[in-house]
Design a protein around this motif. Structure first.
Motif, PDB file in Angstrom:
ATOM      1  N   LEU A  43      17.769  14.916  68.476  1.00 44.34           N
ATOM      2  CA  LEU A  43      16.802  16.005  68.337  1.00 44.34           C
ATOM      3  C   LEU A  43      15.350  15.539  68.316  1.00 44.34           C
ATOM      4  CD1 LEU A  43      18.608  18.363  65.777  1.00 44.34           C
ATOM      5  CD2 LEU A  43      18.429  18.601  68.259  1.00 44.34           C
ATOM      6  N   SER A  44      15.127  14.241  68.404  1.00 42.40           N
ATOM      7  CA  SER A  44      13.763  13.704  68.475  1.00 42.40           C
ATOM      8  C   SER A  44      13.826  12.381  69.222  1.00 42.40           C
ATOM      9  CB  SER A  44      13.183  13.492  67.067  1.00 42.40           C
ATOM     10  OG  SER A  44      11.874  12.971  67.133  1.00 42.40           O
ATOM     11  N   ILE A  45      12.890  12.203  70.170  1.00 44.33           N
ATOM     12  CA  ILE A  45      12.868  10.979  70.961  1.00 44.33           C
ATOM     13  C   ILE A  45      11.464  10.397  70.979  1.00 44.33           C
ATOM     14  CG2 ILE A  45      13.123   9.993  73.282  1.00 44.33           C
ATOM     15  CD1 ILE A  45      15.368  11.942  73.803  1.00 44.33           C
ATOM     16  N   GLY A  46      11.345   9.159  70.499  1.00 46.01           N
ATOM     17  CA  GLY A  46      10.129   8.389  70.685  1.00 46.01           C
ATOM     18  C   GLY A  46      10.334   7.501  71.898  1.00 46.01           C
ATOM     19  N   LEU A 104      20.606   9.889  79.321  1.00 49.02           N
ATOM     20  CA  LEU A 104      19.732  10.689  78.463  1.00 49.02           C
ATOM     21  C   LEU A 104      20.351  12.056  78.196  1.00 49.02           C
ATOM     22  CD1 LEU A 104      17.103  11.285  76.962  1.00 49.02           C
ATOM     23  CD2 LEU A 104      16.069  11.889  79.169  1.00 49.02           C
ATOM     24  N   ARG A 105      20.890  12.685  79.223  1.00 52.31           N
ATOM     25  CA  ARG A 105      21.525  13.993  79.027  1.00 52.31           C
ATOM     26  C   ARG A 105      22.743  13.873  78.112  1.00 52.31           C
ATOM     27  NH1 ARG A 105      19.611  14.775  84.408  1.00 52.31           N
ATOM     28  NH2 ARG A 105      21.508  13.910  85.343  1.00 52.31           N
ATOM     29  N   GLN A 106      23.425  12.741  78.176  1.00 48.96           N
ATOM     30  CA  GLN A 106      24.544  12.495  77.259  1.00 48.96           C
ATOM     31  C   GLN A 106      24.054  12.444  75.812  1.00 48.96           C
ATOM     32  OE1 GLN A 106      27.058   9.236  78.500  1.00 48.96           O
ATOM     33  NE2 GLN A 106      28.036   9.042  76.508  1.00 48.96           N
ATOM     34  N   LEU A 107      22.873  11.854  75.608  1.00 49.88           N
ATOM     35  CA  LEU A 107      22.312  11.792  74.254  1.00 49.88           C
ATOM     36  C   LEU A 107      21.917  13.175  73.749  1.00 49.88           C
ATOM     37  CD1 LEU A 107      20.124   8.557  74.506  1.00 49.88           C
ATOM     38  CD2 LEU A 107      22.373   8.827  73.418  1.00 49.88           C
ATOM     39  N   TYR A 108      21.388  14.005  74.625  1.00 51.95           N
ATOM     40  CA  TYR A 108      21.101  15.382  74.205  1.00 51.95           C
ATOM     41  C   TYR A 108      22.388  16.073  73.751  1.00 51.95           C
ATOM     42  CZ  TYR A 108      16.479  15.095  76.532  1.00 51.95           C
ATOM     43  OH  TYR A 108      15.197  14.754  76.917  1.00 51.95           O
ATOM     44  N   ARG A 109      23.466  15.872  74.501  1.00 53.55           N
ATOM     45  CA  ARG A 109      24.744  16.499  74.135  1.00 53.55           C
ATOM     46  C   ARG A 109      25.278  15.935  72.820  1.00 53.55           C
ATOM     47  NH1 ARG A 109      25.448  16.471  79.912  1.00 53.55           N
ATOM     48  NH2 ARG A 109      26.393  14.389  79.859  1.00 53.55           N
ATOM     49  N   GLU A 110      24.943  14.691  72.525  1.00 55.07           N
ATOM     50  CA  GLU A 110      25.360  14.070  71.264  1.00 55.07           C
ATOM     51  C   GLU A 110      24.591  14.646  70.079  1.00 55.07           C
ATOM     52  OE1 GLU A 110      27.536  12.047  68.754  1.00 55.07           O
ATOM     53  OE2 GLU A 110      27.908  11.781  70.908  1.00 55.07           O
ATOM     54  N   LEU A 117      20.159  12.883  64.187  1.00 58.53           N
ATOM     55  CA  LEU A 117      20.041  11.677  65.000  1.00 58.53           C
ATOM     56  C   LEU A 117      18.756  11.716  65.816  1.00 58.53           C
ATOM     57  CD1 LEU A 117      23.534  10.847  66.578  1.00 58.53           C
ATOM     58  CD2 LEU A 117      22.169   9.383  65.080  1.00 58.53           C
ATOM     59  N   THR A 118      18.026  10.589  65.824  1.00 59.26           N
ATOM     60  CA  THR A 118      16.832  10.465  66.647  1.00 59.26           C
ATOM     61  C   THR A 118      16.902   9.153  67.418  1.00 59.26           C
ATOM     62  OG1 THR A 118      15.401   9.240  65.104  1.00 59.26           O
ATOM     63  CG2 THR A 118      15.569  11.616  64.783  1.00 59.26           C
ATOM     64  N   LEU A 119      16.093   9.053  68.463  1.00 59.83           N
ATOM     65  CA  LEU A 119      16.051   7.837  69.266  1.00 59.83           C
ATOM     66  C   LEU A 119      14.662   7.225  69.186  1.00 59.83           C
ATOM     67  CD1 LEU A 119      17.437   5.932  71.310  1.00 59.83           C
ATOM     68  CD2 LEU A 119      16.592   7.432  73.126  1.00 59.83           C
ATOM     69  N   GLU A 120      14.601   5.947  68.790  1.00 55.49           N
ATOM     70  CA  GLU A 120      13.336   5.233  68.682  1.00 55.49           C
ATOM     71  C   GLU A 120      13.256   4.212  69.822  1.00 55.49           C
ATOM     72  OE1 GLU A 120      10.554   3.405  65.159  1.00 55.49           O
ATOM     73  OE2 GLU A 120      12.701   3.020  65.032  1.00 55.49           O
ATOM     74  N   GLY A 121      12.737   4.654  70.951  1.00 59.33           N
ATOM     75  CA  GLY A 121      12.631   3.789  72.117  1.00 59.33           C
ATOM     76  C   GLY A 121      13.637   4.162  73.188  1.00 59.33           C
ATOM     77  N   VAL A 133      17.400  17.103  54.282  1.00 63.84           N
ATOM     78  CA  VAL A 133      17.702  16.518  55.591  1.00 63.84           C
ATOM     79  C   VAL A 133      17.135  15.106  55.664  1.00 63.84           C
ATOM     80  CG1 VAL A 133      17.400  16.695  58.098  1.00 63.84           C
ATOM     81  CG2 VAL A 133      17.598  18.785  56.733  1.00 63.84           C
ATOM     82  N   GLN A 134      17.933  14.173  56.216  1.00 71.71           N
ATOM     83  CA  GLN A 134      17.458  12.838  56.548  1.00 71.71           C
ATOM     84  C   GLN A 134      17.639  12.612  58.046  1.00 71.71           C
ATOM     85  OE1 GLN A 134      16.087   9.895  54.648  1.00 71.71           O
ATOM     86  NE2 GLN A 134      15.619   9.749  56.846  1.00 71.71           N
ATOM     87  N   PHE A 135      16.573  12.171  58.695  1.00 67.14           N
ATOM     88  CA  PHE A 135      16.635  11.768  60.091  1.00 67.14           C
ATOM     89  C   PHE A 135      17.072  10.301  60.158  1.00 67.14           C
ATOM     90  CE2 PHE A 135      14.559  15.616  60.394  1.00 67.14           C
ATOM     91  CZ  PHE A 135      13.997  15.905  61.634  1.00 67.14           C
ATOM     92  N   PHE A 136      18.037  10.008  61.028  1.00 70.08           N
ATOM     93  CA  PHE A 136      18.544   8.647  61.211  1.00 70.08           C
ATOM     94  C   PHE A 136      18.181   8.163  62.607  1.00 70.08           C
ATOM     95  CE2 PHE A 136      21.196  10.421  57.884  1.00 70.08           C
ATOM     96  CZ  PHE A 136      21.350   9.362  56.986  1.00 70.08           C
ATOM     97  N   ALA A 137      17.331   7.138  62.660  1.00 69.55           N
ATOM     98  CA  ALA A 137      16.870   6.620  63.945  1.00 69.55           C
ATOM     99  C   ALA A 137      17.894   5.671  64.560  1.00 69.55           C
ATOM    100  CB  ALA A 137      15.540   5.893  63.772  1.00 69.55           C
ATOM    101  N   LEU A 138      18.056   5.791  65.864  1.00 68.84           N
ATOM    102  CA  LEU A 138      18.772   4.806  66.659  1.00 68.84           C
ATOM    103  C   LEU A 138      17.731   3.832  67.178  1.00 68.84           C
ATOM    104  CD1 LEU A 138      20.931   7.381  68.621  1.00 68.84           C
ATOM    105  CD2 LEU A 138      21.795   5.828  66.853  1.00 68.84           C
ATOM    106  N   PHE A 139      17.762   2.613  66.666  1.00 68.96           N
ATOM    107  CA  PHE A 139      16.756   1.611  67.012  1.00 68.96           C
ATOM    108  C   PHE A 139      17.439   0.296  67.370  1.00 68.96           C
ATOM    109  CE2 PHE A 139      14.574  -2.192  65.345  1.00 68.96           C
ATOM    110  CZ  PHE A 139      13.531  -2.253  66.268  1.00 68.96           C
ATOM    111  N   LEU A 140      17.007  -0.308  68.474  1.00 64.18           N
ATOM    112  CA  LEU A 140      17.544  -1.588  68.911  1.00 64.18           C
ATOM    113  C   LEU A 140      16.444  -2.629  68.957  1.00 64.18           C
ATOM    114  CD1 LEU A 140      19.750  -0.464  71.944  1.00 64.18           C
ATOM    115  CD2 LEU A 140      20.331  -0.469  69.524  1.00 64.18           C
ATOM    116  N   GLU A 141      16.783  -3.834  68.524  1.00 67.77           N
ATOM    117  CA  GLU A 141      15.815  -4.922  68.620  1.00 67.77           C
ATOM    118  C   GLU A 141      15.479  -5.204  70.086  1.00 67.77           C
ATOM    119  OE1 GLU A 141      17.817  -8.082  66.532  1.00 67.77           O
ATOM    120  OE2 GLU A 141      16.582  -7.753  64.758  1.00 67.77           O
TER     121      GLU A 141
END
Length: 317
Positions: A133-136, A124-130, A109-113, A50-58
Protein backbone atom coordinates in the motif's frame (compact mmCIF):
# COMPACT_ATOMS: atom_id res chain seq x y z
CA UNK A 1 -4.35 7.09 22.52
CA UNK A 2 -4.14 4.83 19.47
CA UNK A 3 -1.03 4.91 17.25
CA UNK A 4 -0.44 4.55 13.52
CA UNK A 5 3.26 4.17 12.71
CA UNK A 6 4.22 4.45 9.03
CA UNK A 7 7.61 2.71 9.06
CA UNK A 8 9.50 -0.11 10.77
CA UNK A 9 12.07 -2.66 9.62
CA UNK A 10 11.01 -5.69 11.65
CA UNK A 11 10.80 -7.88 8.53
CA UNK A 12 14.41 -7.09 7.67
CA UNK A 13 15.51 -8.14 11.16
CA UNK A 14 13.40 -11.29 11.05
CA UNK A 15 15.00 -12.26 7.76
CA UNK A 16 18.53 -11.63 8.96
CA UNK A 17 17.81 -13.71 12.03
CA UNK A 18 16.30 -16.55 10.02
CA UNK A 19 19.42 -16.63 7.87
CA UNK A 20 21.67 -16.68 10.95
CA UNK A 21 23.28 -13.33 10.14
CA UNK A 22 22.39 -11.63 13.43
CA UNK A 23 21.31 -12.59 16.96
CA UNK A 24 22.86 -16.04 16.66
CA UNK A 25 21.27 -18.98 14.89
CA UNK A 26 17.94 -19.01 16.74
CA UNK A 27 15.31 -17.08 14.72
CA UNK A 28 13.69 -14.12 16.43
CA UNK A 29 10.09 -14.46 17.58
CA UNK A 30 7.89 -11.55 16.57
CA UNK A 31 5.63 -12.05 19.58
CA UNK A 32 8.11 -11.22 22.31
CA UNK A 33 11.76 -11.04 21.21
CA UNK A 34 13.46 -8.16 23.06
CA UNK A 35 15.70 -7.70 20.01
CA UNK A 36 12.67 -6.43 18.05
CA UNK A 37 11.68 -2.85 18.82
CA UNK A 38 8.26 -3.59 17.32
CA UNK A 39 7.49 -7.03 18.67
CA UNK A 40 3.80 -7.87 19.22
CA UNK A 41 3.86 -7.33 22.96
CA UNK A 42 5.40 -3.88 22.51
CA UNK A 43 2.83 -2.95 19.86
CA UNK A 44 0.11 -3.87 22.35
CA UNK A 45 1.84 -1.92 25.11
CA UNK A 46 2.11 1.09 22.80
CA UNK A 47 -1.64 0.92 22.00
CA UNK A 48 -1.10 0.57 18.26
CA UNK A 49 -3.90 0.74 15.73
CA UNK A 50 -1.69 0.09 12.68
CA UNK A 51 1.99 -0.70 12.04
CA UNK A 52 3.50 -0.41 8.58
CA UNK A 53 6.07 -3.14 7.82
CA UNK A 54 8.67 -2.24 5.21
CA UNK A 55 10.11 -4.72 2.75
CA UNK A 56 13.74 -3.64 2.60
CA UNK A 57 16.75 -5.36 1.03
CA UNK A 58 20.39 -4.55 1.55
CA UNK A 59 21.91 -3.03 -1.61
CA UNK A 60 24.72 -5.60 -1.76
CA UNK A 61 22.33 -8.49 -2.46
CA UNK A 62 22.93 -9.64 -6.06
CA UNK A 63 20.24 -8.43 -8.43
CA UNK A 64 19.27 -11.97 -9.44
CA UNK A 65 18.53 -12.86 -5.79
CA UNK A 66 16.52 -9.79 -4.78
CA UNK A 67 13.10 -11.04 -5.81
CA UNK A 68 13.58 -14.25 -3.81
CA UNK A 69 14.72 -12.24 -0.78
CA UNK A 70 11.60 -10.09 -1.09
CA UNK A 71 9.33 -13.13 -1.30
CA UNK A 72 10.98 -14.54 1.81
CA UNK A 73 10.17 -11.36 3.73
CA UNK A 74 6.57 -11.48 2.53
CA UNK A 75 6.42 -15.10 3.71
CA UNK A 76 7.76 -14.05 7.11
CA UNK A 77 5.06 -11.38 7.26
CA UNK A 78 2.42 -14.08 6.83
CA UNK A 79 4.02 -16.92 8.79
CA UNK A 80 5.66 -15.09 11.70
CA UNK A 81 3.65 -11.89 12.14
CA UNK A 82 0.11 -12.80 11.04
CA UNK A 83 -0.18 -16.56 11.60
CA UNK A 84 1.42 -16.57 15.05
CA UNK A 85 -0.44 -13.51 16.33
CA UNK A 86 -4.18 -13.68 15.57
CA UNK A 87 -4.72 -10.11 16.77
CA UNK A 88 -2.53 -8.88 13.89
CA UNK A 89 -4.75 -8.21 10.86
CA UNK A 90 -3.46 -7.75 7.32
CA UNK A 91 -4.61 -4.41 5.89
CA UNK A 92 -4.83 -4.98 2.11
CA UNK A 93 -7.19 -2.08 1.37
CA UNK A 94 -7.32 1.24 3.18
CA UNK A 95 -10.91 0.74 4.27
CA UNK A 96 -9.82 -2.41 6.16
CA UNK A 97 -8.51 -0.12 8.91
CA UNK A 98 -12.09 0.92 9.69
CA UNK A 99 -13.03 -2.72 10.29
CA UNK A 100 -10.42 -3.30 13.01
CA UNK A 101 -11.75 -4.26 16.41
CA UNK A 102 -10.33 -2.53 19.48
CA UNK A 103 -8.03 -5.43 20.41
CA UNK A 104 -6.68 -5.85 16.87
CA UNK A 105 -3.63 -4.25 15.25
CA UNK A 106 -3.52 -3.62 11.52
CA UNK A 107 -0.43 -4.64 9.57
CA UNK A 108 0.40 -2.86 6.32
CA UNK A 109 3.05 -4.04 3.85
CA UNK A 110 5.19 -1.37 2.18
CA UNK A 111 8.12 -1.48 -0.23
CA UNK A 112 11.30 0.49 0.47
CA UNK A 113 13.13 0.57 -2.85
CA UNK A 114 12.03 -0.70 -6.26
CA UNK A 115 15.15 -2.87 -6.70
CA UNK A 116 13.40 -6.26 -6.21
CA UNK A 117 11.12 -5.87 -9.23
CA UNK A 118 13.71 -4.10 -11.40
CA UNK A 119 11.97 -3.14 -14.63
CA UNK A 120 9.46 -6.02 -14.47
CA UNK A 121 6.03 -4.44 -14.08
CA UNK A 122 4.44 -7.90 -13.89
CA UNK A 123 6.25 -8.32 -10.57
CA UNK A 124 5.09 -4.87 -9.48
CA UNK A 125 1.48 -5.77 -10.26
CA UNK A 126 1.98 -8.95 -8.23
CA UNK A 127 3.02 -6.79 -5.28
CA UNK A 128 -0.11 -4.68 -5.60
CA UNK A 129 -2.16 -7.89 -5.47
CA UNK A 130 -0.20 -8.94 -2.37
CA UNK A 131 -1.46 -5.78 -0.68
CA UNK A 132 1.50 -3.39 -0.89
CA UNK A 133 0.00 0.00 0.00
CA UNK A 134 3.03 2.31 -0.06
CA UNK A 135 6.07 2.30 -2.33
CA UNK A 136 9.27 4.28 -1.94
CA UNK A 137 11.10 4.07 -5.27
CA UNK A 138 14.54 4.10 -3.65
CA UNK A 139 16.49 3.50 -0.52
CA UNK A 140 19.75 5.49 -0.43
CA UNK A 141 21.28 4.19 -3.67
CA UNK A 142 20.30 4.39 -7.33
CA UNK A 143 18.16 1.82 -9.11
CA UNK A 144 16.29 1.65 -12.40
CA UNK A 145 13.55 3.97 -11.14
CA UNK A 146 15.51 6.81 -9.53
CA UNK A 147 18.52 7.95 -7.54
CA UNK A 148 18.36 7.63 -3.76
CA UNK A 149 19.23 10.21 -1.11
CA UNK A 150 22.81 8.95 -0.84
CA UNK A 151 23.56 8.87 -4.58
CA UNK A 152 26.13 11.62 -5.34
CA UNK A 153 24.75 12.59 -8.75
CA UNK A 154 21.34 13.41 -7.24
CA UNK A 155 19.26 12.46 -10.26
CA UNK A 156 15.50 12.34 -10.42
CA UNK A 157 13.04 9.78 -11.74
CA UNK A 158 13.66 7.74 -14.84
CA UNK A 159 10.87 7.06 -17.33
CA UNK A 160 10.33 3.76 -15.52
CA UNK A 161 10.11 5.56 -12.20
CA UNK A 162 7.47 7.90 -13.55
CA UNK A 163 5.48 4.94 -14.80
CA UNK A 164 5.62 3.36 -11.32
CA UNK A 165 4.26 6.54 -9.72
CA UNK A 166 1.38 6.54 -12.22
CA UNK A 167 0.65 2.91 -11.37
CA UNK A 168 0.69 3.80 -7.66
CA UNK A 169 -1.94 6.42 -8.38
CA UNK A 170 -4.11 3.95 -10.26
CA UNK A 171 -3.92 1.45 -7.38
CA UNK A 172 -4.49 4.05 -4.60
CA UNK A 173 -0.98 3.40 -3.26
CA UNK A 174 1.22 5.97 -1.54
CA UNK A 175 4.38 7.15 -3.28
CA UNK A 176 6.92 7.55 -0.46
CA UNK A 177 9.45 10.40 -0.87
CA UNK A 178 11.47 9.75 2.29
CA UNK A 179 14.61 8.39 0.60
CA UNK A 180 14.44 10.50 -2.55
CA UNK A 181 16.91 13.04 -3.87
CA UNK A 182 15.75 16.64 -4.03
CA UNK A 183 15.19 16.32 -7.78
CA UNK A 184 13.45 13.00 -7.31
CA UNK A 185 11.17 14.58 -4.74
CA UNK A 186 10.05 17.27 -7.16
CA UNK A 187 9.48 14.70 -9.90
CA UNK A 188 7.33 12.66 -7.52
CA UNK A 189 5.41 15.60 -6.10
CA UNK A 190 4.45 16.59 -9.64
CA UNK A 191 3.16 13.13 -10.54
CA UNK A 192 1.95 11.49 -7.32
CA UNK A 193 -1.68 11.68 -6.29
CA UNK A 194 -0.83 10.22 -2.87
CA UNK A 195 2.58 11.44 -1.64
CA UNK A 196 3.90 10.64 1.81
CA UNK A 197 7.19 11.08 3.65
CA UNK A 198 6.89 7.99 5.83
CA UNK A 199 9.95 8.68 7.99
CA UNK A 200 11.54 12.11 7.52
CA UNK A 201 12.04 15.28 9.53
CA UNK A 202 12.60 18.99 8.86
CA UNK A 203 15.95 19.92 7.33
CA UNK A 204 15.67 23.45 8.77
CA UNK A 205 16.03 21.89 12.23
CA UNK A 206 18.52 19.13 11.33
CA UNK A 207 20.41 19.48 8.04
CA UNK A 208 20.54 15.84 6.96
CA UNK A 209 19.97 14.54 3.40
CA UNK A 210 17.16 12.32 4.67
CA UNK A 211 15.17 15.33 5.86
CA UNK A 212 13.08 17.75 3.79
CA UNK A 213 13.61 21.44 3.05
CA UNK A 214 10.81 23.87 3.87
CA UNK A 215 9.78 24.33 0.24
CA UNK A 216 9.49 20.56 -0.12
CA UNK A 217 7.38 20.30 3.03
CA UNK A 218 5.07 23.09 1.87
CA UNK A 219 4.67 21.43 -1.54
CA UNK A 220 3.89 18.12 0.17
CA UNK A 221 1.21 19.79 2.26
CA UNK A 222 -0.23 21.57 -0.77
CA UNK A 223 -0.52 18.19 -2.50
CA UNK A 224 -2.53 16.90 0.48
CA UNK A 225 0.42 14.70 1.47
CA UNK A 226 1.66 13.55 4.86
CA UNK A 227 4.98 13.78 6.70
CA UNK A 228 5.60 11.26 9.46
CA UNK A 229 8.42 12.26 11.78
CA UNK A 230 11.21 9.74 12.32
CA UNK A 231 12.78 8.84 15.68
CA UNK A 232 16.38 8.41 14.50
CA UNK A 233 18.60 10.84 16.51
CA UNK A 234 20.95 11.69 13.57
CA UNK A 235 17.84 12.94 11.72
CA UNK A 236 16.60 14.86 14.77
CA UNK A 237 19.61 16.68 16.19
CA UNK A 238 22.50 18.02 14.13
CA UNK A 239 25.62 15.79 14.19
CA UNK A 240 24.34 13.82 17.16
CA UNK A 241 23.62 10.21 18.05
CA UNK A 242 21.55 11.28 21.04
CA UNK A 243 18.21 13.08 21.18
CA UNK A 244 15.34 13.72 23.57
CA UNK A 245 11.61 13.81 23.02
CA UNK A 246 11.86 17.59 23.31
CA UNK A 247 14.31 17.58 20.39
CA UNK A 248 11.84 15.57 18.31
CA UNK A 249 8.99 17.92 19.16
CA UNK A 250 11.02 20.81 17.69
CA UNK A 251 10.47 19.19 14.30
CA UNK A 252 6.74 18.87 14.93
CA UNK A 253 6.64 22.53 16.01
CA UNK A 254 8.37 23.53 12.79
CA UNK A 255 6.07 21.44 10.62
CA UNK A 256 3.06 22.99 12.33
CA UNK A 257 4.49 26.46 11.69
CA UNK A 258 4.59 25.53 8.00
CA UNK A 259 0.87 24.77 8.11
CA UNK A 260 0.95 21.01 8.61
CA UNK A 261 -0.84 20.45 11.91
CA UNK A 262 -3.40 18.26 10.07
CA UNK A 263 -0.79 16.38 8.01
CA UNK A 264 1.78 15.21 10.57
CA UNK A 265 2.16 11.64 11.77
CA UNK A 266 4.75 9.23 13.17
CA UNK A 267 7.16 6.96 11.29
CA UNK A 268 9.51 5.66 13.97
CA UNK A 269 11.91 3.60 11.83
CA UNK A 270 12.09 1.18 14.76
CA UNK A 271 14.19 -1.90 14.00
CA UNK A 272 15.98 0.11 11.33
CA UNK A 273 17.87 2.47 13.62
CA UNK A 274 20.92 2.01 15.83
CA UNK A 275 20.41 5.02 18.10
CA UNK A 276 17.32 5.99 20.04
CA UNK A 277 15.48 8.97 21.44
CA UNK A 278 15.70 8.91 25.23
CA UNK A 279 12.52 7.33 26.67
CA UNK A 280 11.44 6.33 23.16
CA UNK A 281 13.54 3.21 22.61
CA UNK A 282 10.83 0.84 21.37
CA UNK A 283 7.18 0.67 20.35
CA UNK A 284 5.97 0.15 23.90
CA UNK A 285 7.14 3.63 24.94
CA UNK A 286 4.89 5.70 22.67
CA UNK A 287 2.96 6.92 25.71
CA UNK A 288 6.00 8.99 26.73
CA UNK A 289 5.83 10.90 23.44
CA UNK A 290 2.06 11.34 23.61
CA UNK A 291 2.17 12.64 27.19
CA UNK A 292 4.86 15.17 26.31
CA UNK A 293 2.97 16.35 23.22
CA UNK A 294 -0.15 16.91 25.35
CA UNK A 295 1.81 19.52 27.29
CA UNK A 296 2.29 21.54 24.09
CA UNK A 297 -0.73 20.80 21.90
CA UNK A 298 -4.49 20.41 22.19
CA UNK A 299 -5.73 16.86 22.63
CA UNK A 300 -7.39 16.78 19.21
CA UNK A 301 -4.12 17.92 17.59
CA UNK A 302 -2.15 15.18 19.33
CA UNK A 303 -4.81 12.68 18.32
CA UNK A 304 -4.25 13.89 14.77
CA UNK A 305 -0.51 13.25 14.99
CA UNK A 306 -1.12 9.83 16.55
CA UNK A 307 -3.58 8.46 14.01
CA UNK A 308 -6.40 10.75 12.82
CA UNK A 309 -4.39 12.80 10.30
CA UNK A 310 -3.43 9.60 8.55
CA UNK A 311 -6.99 8.30 8.51
CA UNK A 312 -8.15 11.61 7.03
CA UNK A 313 -5.57 11.53 4.23
CA UNK A 314 -5.67 7.91 3.14
CA UNK A 315 -5.63 7.36 -0.64
CA UNK A 316 -9.01 7.13 -2.25
CA UNK A 317 -10.91 9.13 0.36
Amino acid sequence: MKIIDAHCDALYKLQLSKRGKIYGVKPLQFKNSPSLDTNFNRLKQGNYMVQFFALFLEPNIPTYEKWDYLLEQIDLFHSEILANNPEMVHIKKWEDIDKLEDDQIGAVLTLEGADPFGNDLVKLRQLYREGILSIGLTWNHANLCADGAGEPRGGGLTLLGKEVVKLNNAHHVFTDVSHSTVKGFWDMIELADYPIASHSNARAICDHPRNLYDDQIKALFEKNGLIHVVFNPPFIKQDSKEATIADLIKHIDHLCALGGVKQIGFGSDFDGISYYVDQLEHAGQYENLINELLKHYKEDEVRGFAYQNFLDHRPGL
